[in-house]
Scaffold this motif. Structure first.
Motif, PDB file in Angstrom:
ATOM      1  N   VAL A 142       0.827  -1.218   0.000  1.00 45.32           N
ATOM      2  CA  VAL A 142       0.000   0.000   0.000  1.00 45.32           C
ATOM      3  C   VAL A 142       0.859   1.264   0.000  1.00 45.32           C
ATOM      4  O   VAL A 142       0.391   2.347   0.326  1.00 45.32           O
ATOM      5  N   GLN A 159      -3.525   7.553   4.955  1.00 42.13           N
ATOM      6  CA  GLN A 159      -2.429   6.629   5.282  1.00 42.13           C
ATOM      7  C   GLN A 159      -2.798   5.750   6.476  1.00 42.13           C
ATOM      8  O   GLN A 159      -2.542   4.545   6.482  1.00 42.13           O
ATOM      9  N   GLN A 161      -5.760   4.810   7.387  1.00 42.28           N
ATOM     10  CA  GLN A 161      -6.759   3.811   7.009  1.00 42.28           C
ATOM     11  C   GLN A 161      -6.137   2.710   6.157  1.00 42.28           C
ATOM     12  O   GLN A 161      -6.517   1.542   6.280  1.00 42.28           O
ATOM     13  N   ARG A 162      -5.155   3.060   5.337  1.00 43.05           N
ATOM     14  CA  ARG A 162      -4.455   2.016   4.577  1.00 43.05           C
ATOM     15  C   ARG A 162      -3.709   1.086   5.527  1.00 43.05           C
ATOM     16  O   ARG A 162      -3.680  -0.133   5.330  1.00 43.05           O
ATOM     17  N   GLU A 192      -7.425   6.915  -2.366  1.00 45.22           N
ATOM     18  CA  GLU A 192      -6.297   6.027  -2.071  1.00 45.22           C
ATOM     19  C   GLU A 192      -6.733   4.822  -1.245  1.00 45.22           C
ATOM     20  O   GLU A 192      -6.171   3.735  -1.384  1.00 45.22           O
ATOM     21  N   VAL A 193      -7.749   5.005  -0.396  1.00 44.32           N
ATOM     22  CA  VAL A 193      -8.262   3.884   0.399  1.00 44.32           C
ATOM     23  C   VAL A 193      -9.111   2.969  -0.471  1.00 44.32           C
ATOM     24  O   VAL A 193      -8.991   1.739  -0.410  1.00 44.32           O
ATOM     25  N   VAL A 196      -7.063   0.540  -2.535  1.00 41.98           N
ATOM     26  CA  VAL A 196      -6.607  -0.654  -1.807  1.00 41.98           C
ATOM     27  C   VAL A 196      -7.727  -1.688  -1.748  1.00 41.98           C
ATOM     28  O   VAL A 196      -7.510  -2.891  -1.968  1.00 41.98           O
TER      29      VAL A 196
END
Length: 258
Positions: A142, A159, A161-162, A192-193, A196
């Protein structure tokens, strides 16, 4: 209807408060199959999060059953192969369910690497070196391997949450449960989440996702549940739910969110 692909069978699930005056869940029945990306949508207060949290008994149902890997986890005891009554080990089953919350739930006093390895070492009794190697591989996946030594306060919401997602993956779960994972994020961090999560879906991870992100539900989900007033009012493929909604409550809901 349960099949050999069924991972979780939920039958007539109820969660009542105030002696039944409040029905957070009012008879929900659904099968979750291996490889499903099941997206749960509906208005606030519809029972979506209660349903999700009931799947691993963070909410203890008032009635109904949840059969996970062949075991009714709502029961205190079950009969083993020899017919003997034995205690249902809910912690053992929770280890197979990764949970990602709205607000990350990272330990602020621990580095990202320590957050990642705590459960594998303490719960699964993994060797520290092996747990750290796996954690670094997941963080690399990630794009956060270089942040392994940082503390949560040093990371952005996206970041964090990743990290929360790959922390759950470090336990090698059979299913991932997401409770509105992007609702606490600034809009520019949502993508970004979701990226993933899309990657997990492509790899065949079984996922149940409570979200307000209708684009994600349409693009990634293979099944969509619409809940209102504690009831499951409609379920189907995304193209049917969004393109040909049947229930008036769903039609009204979509008219306001799309």
């Amino acid at each position: 209807m349960a099949t050999r692909d069924s991972l979780i069978q939920v039958t007539d699930l109820k969660k009542h408060y105030n002696k039944g005056a409040i029905k957070a869940l009012d008879g929900v029945t659904v099968d979750i199959n291996r490889g499903d990306v099941m997206v749960v949508i509906g208005p606030s207060g519809s029972g979506k999060s209660t349903f999700l949290r009931s799947l691993n008994l963070l909410e203890e149902p008032t009635g109904g059953s949840i059969i996970f890997d062949g075991v009714d986890i709502t029961k205190k005891k079950m009969r083993n192969a020899a017919g003997k009554l034995v205690k249902v080990d809910i912690d053992k089953h929770r280890q197979k369910m990764g949970m990602v919350f709205q607000h990350f739930n990272l330990f602020p006093h621990m580095t990202i690497l320590d957050n990642m390895t705590l459960a594998p070492i303490q719960v699964k009794h993994q060797d520290r070196a092996a747990a750290e190697a796996k954690a670094l591989t997941l963080l690399d996946r990630v794009g956060l391997k270089d942040r392994a030594g940082a503390y949560p306060i040093q990371l952005s919401g996206g970041q964090k949450q990743r990290v929360a997602i790959v922390r759950a993956l470090a336990m090698e779960p059979e299913v991932m449960l997401f409770d509105e994972p992007t609702s606490a994020l600034d809009p520019e961090m949502v993508g970004e989440v979701l990226d993933v999560m899309k990657g997990l879906a492509r790899e065949g991870m079984t996922m149940v996702v409570v979200t307000h992100e209708m684009g994600f539900a349409r693009e990634v989900g293979n099944r969509v549940l619409f809940m209102a007033d504690g009831k499951l009012l409609e379920e189907g493929a995304p193209e049917d739910i969004f393109g040909r909604p049947q229930h008036p409550r769903l039609q009204d809901f979509l008219s306001k969110v799309l």
